[in-house]
Design a protein around this motif. Structure first.
Motif, PDB file in Angstrom:
ATOM      1  N   ARG A 162      55.871  63.908  39.210  1.00 29.00           N
ATOM      2  CA  ARG A 162      57.104  64.414  37.369  1.00 29.00           C
ATOM      3  C   ARG A 162      55.057  65.304  37.007  1.00 29.00           C
ATOM      4  NH1 ARG A 162      56.340  63.464  31.631  1.00 29.00           N
ATOM      5  NH2 ARG A 162      58.688  63.955  30.852  1.00 29.00           N
ATOM      6  N   ARG A 163      55.560  66.351  36.780  1.00 30.54           N
ATOM      7  CA  ARG A 163      54.870  67.607  36.410  1.00 30.54           C
ATOM      8  C   ARG A 163      55.254  67.835  35.098  1.00 30.54           C
ATOM      9  NH1 ARG A 163      56.182  67.534  41.536  1.00 30.54           N
ATOM     10  NH2 ARG A 163      54.421  68.101  43.291  1.00 30.54           N
ATOM     11  N   ASN A 164      54.700  68.108  33.826  1.00 30.03           N
ATOM     12  CA  ASN A 164      55.306  68.018  33.063  1.00 30.03           C
ATOM     13  C   ASN A 164      53.276  69.255  32.728  1.00 30.03           C
ATOM     14  OD1 ASN A 164      55.320  68.353  30.289  1.00 30.03           O
ATOM     15  ND2 ASN A 164      55.188  66.576  30.200  1.00 30.03           N
ATOM     16  N   GLY A 165      53.962  70.411  32.702  1.00 23.38           N
ATOM     17  CA  GLY A 165      52.904  71.949  32.571  1.00 23.38           C
ATOM     18  C   GLY A 165      51.658  71.465  33.282  1.00 23.38           C
ATOM     19  N   LYS A 166      50.274  71.117  32.747  1.00 18.53           N
ATOM     20  CA  LYS A 166      48.954  71.392  34.176  1.00 18.53           C
ATOM     21  C   LYS A 166      49.532  69.798  33.810  1.00 18.53           C
ATOM     22  CE  LYS A 166      46.877  75.335  32.205  1.00 18.53           C
ATOM     23  NZ  LYS A 166      45.225  75.955  32.326  1.00 18.53           N
ATOM     24  N   ARG A 167      49.946  68.586  33.715  1.00 17.58           N
ATOM     25  CA  ARG A 167      49.365  67.483  33.917  1.00 17.58           C
ATOM     26  C   ARG A 167      50.817  67.119  34.870  1.00 17.58           C
ATOM     27  NH1 ARG A 167      48.580  63.963  28.533  1.00 17.58           N
ATOM     28  NH2 ARG A 167      48.411  62.397  30.823  1.00 17.58           N
ATOM     29  N   SER A 168      50.137  66.598  36.206  1.00 19.30           N
ATOM     30  CA  SER A 168      51.432  65.558  37.028  1.00 19.30           C
ATOM     31  C   SER A 168      50.849  63.912  36.784  1.00 19.30           C
ATOM     32  CB  SER A 168      51.015  65.778  37.580  1.00 19.30           C
ATOM     33  OG  SER A 168      50.958  67.552  38.257  1.00 19.30           O
ATOM     34  N   GLU A 169      52.169  63.337  37.219  1.00 23.58           N
ATOM     35  CA  GLU A 169      51.738  61.906  37.127  1.00 23.58           C
ATOM     36  C   GLU A 169      52.754  61.689  38.163  1.00 23.58           C
ATOM     37  OE1 GLU A 169      52.438  59.044  33.648  1.00 23.58           O
ATOM     38  OE2 GLU A 169      53.442  60.459  32.648  1.00 23.58           O
ATOM     39  N   ARG A 171      55.105  58.572  39.551  1.00 24.01           N
ATOM     40  CA  ARG A 171      56.506  57.326  38.684  1.00 24.01           C
ATOM     41  C   ARG A 171      57.275  56.179  39.500  1.00 24.01           C
ATOM     42  NH1 ARG A 171      58.099  59.269  32.913  1.00 24.01           N
ATOM     43  NH2 ARG A 171      56.129  59.524  31.772  1.00 24.01           N
TER      44      ARG A 171
END
Length: 323
Positions: A162-169, A171
């Motif tokens: 899951r990508r949210n702007g520059k952050r990814s995690e 899930r």
């Protein structure tokens, strides 16, 4: 491997795990104690402590804490993982097939701790959202026959980035067990996919669905499950009142959200639970862990008994007798 040797491996893994925690905590306390002693031994340090005690204590604890965590991680990779891996492998080789073979109805058993379902099979089954291939994981594959019906049963985890702007995690979409049964020749086969999801399960599914959404005449079943089918007529042919009753009974016994997919002569059953099968524990007595193996395999038996041997086709065959 005999019971005594297995208990010795468990104790060794237990000592390595808690010894690493104790040693890391001891290093932290020793360093913090020395720093506090040096701080209180100087007038400047004492003055700073009086002015900003919270900031001073936090500052003194941060670096020792990071060091202690680093030491634990090093010990984990060098010692804990190795000793636990040896115990876990011996536990599985000793007990899994042995325990299942002692249960009625199972034959031709094979067990592969590192084996599992392929990503492509789970994707094509439409039993769960398969997520992204590189984050897919399946292991602890038990296969054989139950009352002459071929099955495979393993742990599956599907994930995506899951990508949210520059952050990814990363899930998790699905984590639990999937069963695959090859249906008998006189069982009602499905023309295309017939998917049956508990509604809470469906909220996380978000994958491909068969084109036709089905509503049955059983409103209680409709409130609990959602149904998607490639062939509407075939869906009603398969979902007899008895079959729907058996699906509800299995979902109740599973104690977790479930999904079923009929496709051709195959039935996939997914049980969504954050529980890995057959993993050894360094804390639980071996007798308790053997019971957990039986509990995991009983879930497979319940699926076979309720969803296949409890279905109309086989009930009729048993009533008619041979020939």
């Amino acid at each position: 491997m005999n019971e005594k040797s297995l208990e010795d491996l468990q104790k060794k893994a237990h000592r390595a795990y808690f010894g690493s925690i104790f040693f890391s905590a001891a290093v932290f306390l020793i360093i913090v104690s020395v720093l506090f002693f040096l701080l209180l031994s100087s007038e400047t340090g004492t003055a700073y402590l009086r002015e900003s005690p919270a900031e001073m204590i936090t500052g003194l604890a941060v670096l020792p804490a990071l060091l202690a965590i680093g030491i634990y991680l090093l010990l984990y990779h060098l010692l804990v993982r190795k000793t636990y891996g040896a115990f876990d492998q011996a536990f599985k080789q000793t007990y899994v097939v042995q325990m299942v073979q002692g249960m009625d109805g199972f034959e031709r058993l094979t067990y592969s701790p590192m084996g599992g379902f392929s990503y492509n099979e789970i994707r094509d089954s439409l039993a769960v959202n398969s997520g992204e291939a590189k984050y897919f994981k399946s292991e602890d594959l038990l296969a054989g026959t139950y009352r002459t019906i071929p099955f495979s049963y393993g742990d599956v985890v599907t994930r995506y980035m899951r990508r949210n702007g520059k952050r990814s995690e990363i899930r998790i979409i699905f984590q639990g067990q999937i069963m695959r049964f090859s249906l008998p020749e006189d069982f009602k086969w499905s023309f295309g996919h017939l998917q049956i999801f508990e509604k809470e399960f469906l909220s996380d599914f978000k994958g491909r669905r068969a084109p036709h959404q089905i509503r049955t005449e059983n409103e209680d079943f409709n409130r609990r499950f959602e149904i998607f089918a490639a062939d509407e007529h075939n869906a009603f042919y398969l979902l007899t009142p008895q079959m729907m009753e058996q699906i509800v009974r299995f979902a109740d016994l599973a104690g977790s959200q479930v999904a079923l997919t009929f496709v051709g002569a195959v039935l996939y059953v997914a049980v969504d639970r954050a529980h890995s099968m057959f993993d050894a524990s360094i804390r639980l007595p071996l007798e308790k862990q053997r019971q957990l193996i039986l509990d995991d395999v009983n879930l497979l038996k319940q699926a076979g008994e309720l969803l296949i041997f409890g279905a109309d086709a086989l009930v009729r065959r048993e009533e008619d007798g041979p020939g």
